[in-house]
Design an enzyme around this catalytic site. Structure first.
Site, PDB file in Angstrom:
ATOM      1  NE  ARG A  77      -1.939  -2.465   2.695  1.00 25.09           N
ATOM      2  CZ  ARG A  77      -2.180  -3.724   2.328  1.00 25.09           C
ATOM      3  NH1 ARG A  77      -3.232  -4.014   1.635  1.00 25.09           N
ATOM      4  NH2 ARG A  77      -1.344  -4.697   2.665  1.00 25.09           N
ATOM      5  CE  LYS A  83      28.054  -2.758  -7.486  1.00 27.70           C
ATOM      6  NZ  LYS A  83      28.305  -1.571  -8.340  1.00 27.70           N
ATOM      7  NE  ARG A 122       7.402   0.535   4.608  1.00 31.26           N
ATOM      8  CZ  ARG A 122       6.166   0.036   4.581  1.00 31.26           C
ATOM      9  NH1 ARG A 122       5.967  -1.220   4.269  1.00 31.26           N
ATOM     10  NH2 ARG A 122       5.126   0.800   4.869  1.00 31.26           N
ATOM     11  CG  HIS A 168       3.954   3.817   8.440  1.00 27.32           C
ATOM     12  ND1 HIS A 168       4.087   4.689   7.382  1.00 27.32           N
ATOM     13  CD2 HIS A 168       3.515   2.641   7.895  1.00 27.32           C
ATOM     14  CE1 HIS A 168       3.759   4.061   6.263  1.00 27.32           C
ATOM     15  NE2 HIS A 168       3.409   2.822   6.548  1.00 27.32           N
TER      16      HIS A 168
HETATM   17  N1  ASP Z   1       1.597  -1.901   6.619  1.00 26.66           N
HETATM   18  C1  ASP Z   1       1.827  -1.458   7.967  1.00 26.66           C
HETATM   19  C2  ASP Z   1       3.303  -1.142   8.175  1.00 26.66           C
HETATM   20  O1  ASP Z   1       4.067  -1.125   7.246  1.00 26.66           O
HETATM   21  C3  ASP Z   1       1.270  -2.385   8.985  1.00 26.66           C
HETATM   22  C4  ASP Z   1       1.832  -3.780   9.035  1.00 26.66           C
HETATM   23  O2  ASP Z   1       2.762  -4.125   8.296  1.00 26.66           O
HETATM   24  O3  ASP Z   1       1.309  -4.558   9.849  1.00 26.66           O
HETATM   25  O4  ASP Z   1       3.694  -0.904   9.295  1.00 26.66           O
END
Ligand code: ASP
Length: 357
Positions: free
Chosen positions: A86, A116, A137, A174
Site C-alpha cells: 500500500r 555491494k 522505508r 510511520h
Molecule cells: N503496513 C503497515 C506497516 O508497514 C502495517 C503492518 O505491516 O502490519 O507498518
C-alpha cells in the site's frame, strides 16, 4: 540485505540520529520540508492537510485534469528496504495522478549498490542527486532522520534540494500512515474530539499505532480517550505513553478488550509483527491473543468503525471471517486504503510546492 537476514546490531545504527536531527515543524508551511515524524504536525497543519485531501478527492472523483499541474516536472524516487504494497504503490499512484514522474532501482534495492555494501547515508545522497523527493522505508529506527540529516548536507553541494518522506522506519514511526488514519477517522466521524479510540494488538512493534497515538495527541483532541489493548509483552512503549500523557490525552491500558469495546467509537486492529520478534517461540505464544471476528464485532457499537492498516493475517480470523467482516458496513479499511492515496497526493503537492489550481 543480500541474504535476506537482518543484523540486529545494524538496526541500532540509525537511532543516534533521533537526537542528532530535529525535524522541522510544519507550522502552516509544508513546502520544502522533510516528513519524518508526526511530531512535526499540529492541529492547524492537520486541518490544512484534511482540506487539501478533501479537495483532491473531490476533483479525482470529477476526473479533474487540473490536478495534473500540481507536481508536473517533479521526480519521486522510492527506496524500500522492507516489503510494502500500500505505501509503495499509493505513493507511486499519487505522484503519477499529480502529473509527476517516479523512479526506482531496477529490480528493487537488493540489486542496487546496497548489494555491494553501500550504507544508507551514501545511497540516499545518490538518489537525492536525481530525485526531488525520496520515499524511504527502512528497518532501522531513526533511518529517516539519518536520511534527512545527510540530504541537508548534500544540499550544500548540489543543485537539487531533495526531500525525504518516511514510509516507515522499523518499529519507530510511520507518519504518512498516521496521516491517512487520522484523516479516515475525521472522514467517517466528522471529528476527532470526544471520541473513544481503541488500538488493539501488537502495540510494541507496530509503528502505525505509535504514530497514530502521537498524532491524536498532536491534534490536541479534546475529551478524546485512547484505549491500548495488548498483552503485557506487546504493550505500547513507555516513550510513546509519556508523549501522549504530556499532551493531556486520557489513556487506558488493558489486556481485556471487553473492558472497553462497548464504549468504543473507533477500533484500530493490528497484525502481530512476526518479522520483529527475535525468538519465533515468543511470537507463536502470543500470535492468537486477539482475533477480530464477526462475533467480536457484534459486541461493538452500531456506529463503530473498524480500521486496520493491513496486511492482515489470522488476527482477523479465517478467510471466511475476512469476507464476513468486509461485508459489515462498519469496516472501513478499504476506504482507509484509498484515502491513503488521496492524503499522499495532498502531502506530495504541498511539500513540493505545487501551485494549487
Ligand atoms: N503496513 C503497515 C506497516 O508497514 C502495517 C503492518 O505491516 O502490519 O507498518
Amino acid at each position: 540485505m543480500s541474504n535476506g537476514t537482518v543484523n540486529r546490531t545494524d538496526l541500532r545504527q540509525s537511532e543516534r540520529f533521533l537526537s542528532l536531527y530535529t525535524p522541522p515543524k510544519i507550522a502552516g508551511e509544508f513546502t520544502g520540508k522533510h516528513i519524518i515524524s508526526v511530531e512535526q504536525f499540529d492541529r492547524h497543519d492537520l486541518q490544512i492537510l484534511f482540506d487539501a485531501t478533501l479537495s483532491i478527492r473531490r476533483r479525482m472523483r470529477q476526473h479533474d485534469r487540473g490536478l495534473l499541474q500540481l507536481t508536473a516536472g517533479r521526480l519521486m524516487a522510492t527506496l524500500f528496504y522492507e516489503a510494502s504494497t500500500r505505501t509503495d504503490l499509493s505513493f507511486q499512484a499519487a505522484m503519477r495522478h499529480l502529473g509527476g514522474e517516479v523512479v526506482a532501482a531496477s529490480n528493487g534495492v537488493q540489486f542496487s549498490s546496497i548489494y555491494k555494501g553501500e550504507n544508507l547515508a551514501d545511497t540516499v545522497r545518490a538518489v537525492g542527486c536525481y530525485a526531488d523527493v525520496i520515499v524511504l522505508r527502512h528497518p532501522n529506527v531513526g533511518s529517516s532522520y539519518e536520511a534527512a540529516y545527510y540530504l541537508d548536507l548534500l544540499r550544500e553541494q548540489v543543485i537539487r534540494q531533495p526531500l525525504v518522506i518516511s514510509g516507515g522506519d522499523g518499529i519507530g514511526e510511520h507518519p504518512t500512515q498516521a496521516l491517512l488514519d487520522i484523516f479516515t477517522i475525521f472522514d467517517c466521524k466528522h471529528r476527532i474530539d470526544g471520541l473513544n479510540i481503541t488500538l488493539v494488538g501488537d502495540l510494541r512493534h507496530g509503528r502505525t499505532v505509535h504514530s497514530l497515538a502521537k498524532l491524536i495527541a498532536r491534534y490536541e483532541a479534546q475529551d478524546t480517550t485512547l484505549n491500548f489493548v495488548a498483552p503485557d509483552e506487546l504493550r505500547m512503549p513507555e516513550n510513546v505513553l509519556n508523549y501522549i500523557r504530556e499532551q493531556g490525552i486520557a489513556v487506558n491500558e488493558t489486556d481485556n478488550l471487553y473492558d472497553v469495546l462497548g464504549e468504543t467509537d473507533v477500533i484500530y486492529w493490528t497484525r502481530v509483527q512476526e518479522e520483529r520478534f527475535e525468538d519465533p517461540d515468543s511470537y507463536e505464544a502470543i500470535k492468537d491473543r486477539f482475533i477480530m471476528t464477526p462475533a467480536v464485532l457484534a459486541q461493538a457499537k452500531d456506529d463503530v468503525i473498524l480500521m486496520h492498516p493491513l496486511p492482515r493475517k489470522h488476527e482477523m480470523g479465517t478467510p471466511a471471517d475476512h469476507d464476513a467482516l468486509d461485508a459489515d458496513p462498519r469496516t472501513v479499511y478499504f476506504k482507509q486504503m484509498e484515502n491513503g492515496m488521496f492524503v499522499r497526493m495532498a502531502l506530495l503537492a504541498k511539500v513540493l510546492g505545487g501551485l494549487w489550481v
